[in-house]
Design an enzyme around this catalytic site. Structure first.
Site, mmCIF file in Angstrom:
data_model
loop_
_atom_site.group_PDB
_atom_site.id
_atom_site.type_symbol
_atom_site.label_atom_id
_atom_site.label_comp_id
_atom_site.label_asym_id
_atom_site.label_seq_id
_atom_site.Cartn_x
_atom_site.Cartn_y
_atom_site.Cartn_z
ATOM 1 N N ASN A 199 48.330 35.401 42.053
ATOM 2 C CA ASN A 199 48.353 36.862 42.056
ATOM 3 C C ASN A 199 49.797 37.335 41.881
ATOM 4 O O ASN A 199 50.732 36.655 42.290
ATOM 5 C CB ASN A 199 47.790 37.425 43.362
ATOM 6 C CG ASN A 199 47.479 38.892 43.254
ATOM 7 O OD1 ASN A 199 46.664 39.295 42.436
ATOM 8 N ND2 ASN A 199 48.124 39.705 44.065
ATOM 9 N N THR A 200 49.944 38.492 41.260
ATOM 10 C CA THR A 200 51.260 39.098 41.077
ATOM 11 C C THR A 200 51.297 40.446 41.771
ATOM 12 O O THR A 200 50.374 41.251 41.619
ATOM 13 C CB THR A 200 51.571 39.277 39.577
ATOM 14 O OG1 THR A 200 51.539 37.999 38.944
ATOM 15 C CG2 THR A 200 52.936 39.915 39.368
ATOM 16 N N HIS B 100 47.739 44.465 43.359
ATOM 17 C CA HIS B 100 48.964 44.239 42.605
ATOM 18 C C HIS B 100 50.151 45.145 42.937
ATOM 19 O O HIS B 100 51.232 44.905 42.426
ATOM 20 C CB HIS B 100 48.674 44.346 41.098
ATOM 21 C CG HIS B 100 47.631 43.386 40.648
ATOM 22 N ND1 HIS B 100 47.822 42.027 40.635
ATOM 23 C CD2 HIS B 100 46.362 43.597 40.220
ATOM 24 C CE1 HIS B 100 46.729 41.434 40.196
ATOM 25 N NE2 HIS B 100 45.828 42.357 39.952
ATOM 26 N N LYS C 292 45.259 39.429 26.998
ATOM 27 C CA LYS C 292 44.945 38.007 26.851
ATOM 28 C C LYS C 292 43.500 37.780 26.420
ATOM 29 O O LYS C 292 43.215 36.814 25.742
ATOM 30 C CB LYS C 292 45.202 37.265 28.166
ATOM 31 C CG LYS C 292 46.684 37.103 28.473
ATOM 32 C CD LYS C 292 46.950 36.127 29.610
ATOM 33 C CE LYS C 292 46.545 36.682 30.941
ATOM 34 N NZ LYS C 292 46.979 35.839 32.074
ATOM 35 N N HIS D 278 44.040 46.767 35.565
ATOM 36 C CA HIS D 278 44.056 45.299 35.509
ATOM 37 C C HIS D 278 45.474 44.822 35.227
ATOM 38 O O HIS D 278 46.136 45.340 34.332
ATOM 39 C CB HIS D 278 43.099 44.821 34.404
ATOM 40 C CG HIS D 278 43.200 43.353 34.117
ATOM 41 N ND1 HIS D 278 42.716 42.398 34.963
ATOM 42 C CD2 HIS D 278 43.743 42.701 33.055
ATOM 43 C CE1 HIS D 278 42.956 41.197 34.421
ATOM 44 N NE2 HIS D 278 43.584 41.358 33.274
#
Length: 139
Positions: free
Chosen positions: A62-63, A34, A84, A134
């Site tokens: 993906n970011t 990331h 989330k 994460h």
């Protein structure tokens, strides 16, 4: 006597390394998946090249965050935010950050669409509250 001093000195140095700079392997994984510090916006082939170079071609989405590692680590200092998955170890950035979202558009050959934006990021941090581990979301 010299051997005893050498052993004590070695233990002291090892202890300092553990206390000061031990980065968990989950943070290294987070960085690979990331983090891509640098200025954007990035062109349409950015995601294809970066996902391939980092061996992330098995991911549908993906970011990448284009801020310094210290700026992303600082997000862990923000108040807790519900992830989330319902966990409470997430944190939302105070400011919008430069990101690129990579969305798969084809599998043969693998192809990604690059979308550049500035958004708040939501990341989960390790139990010490120091290391991002994460990428949860952006908004």
């Amino acid at each position: 006597m010299a051997l005893k001093t050498l052993v004590l000195f070695s233990l002291l140095v090892l202890g300092l390394l553990v206390i000061v700079g031990a980065q968990p392997s989950a943070f290294y994984t987070f960085q690979n998946r990331h983090m891509d510090p640098g200025s954007g916006p990035f062109g349409p082939l950015y995601c294809n090249r970066t996902m391939n170079r980092r061996n992330l071609l098995n991911r549908n989405f993906n970011t990448f965050v284009h801020e310094s590692p210290d700026d992303v680590k600082d997000v862990c200092k923000e108040r807790n935010y519900t992830c989330k998955n319902g966990q409470t170890n997430c944190h939302k950035s105070r400011n919008r950050m430069s990101i690129s979202d990579c969305s798969i558009t084809g599998r043969n050959p693998i192809n990604y669409q690059t979308t550049n934006s500035r958004k708040y990021i939501i990341i989960a941090c390790d139990p010490t509250g120091v290391w991002p581990v994460h990428f949860d979301d952006s908004m």
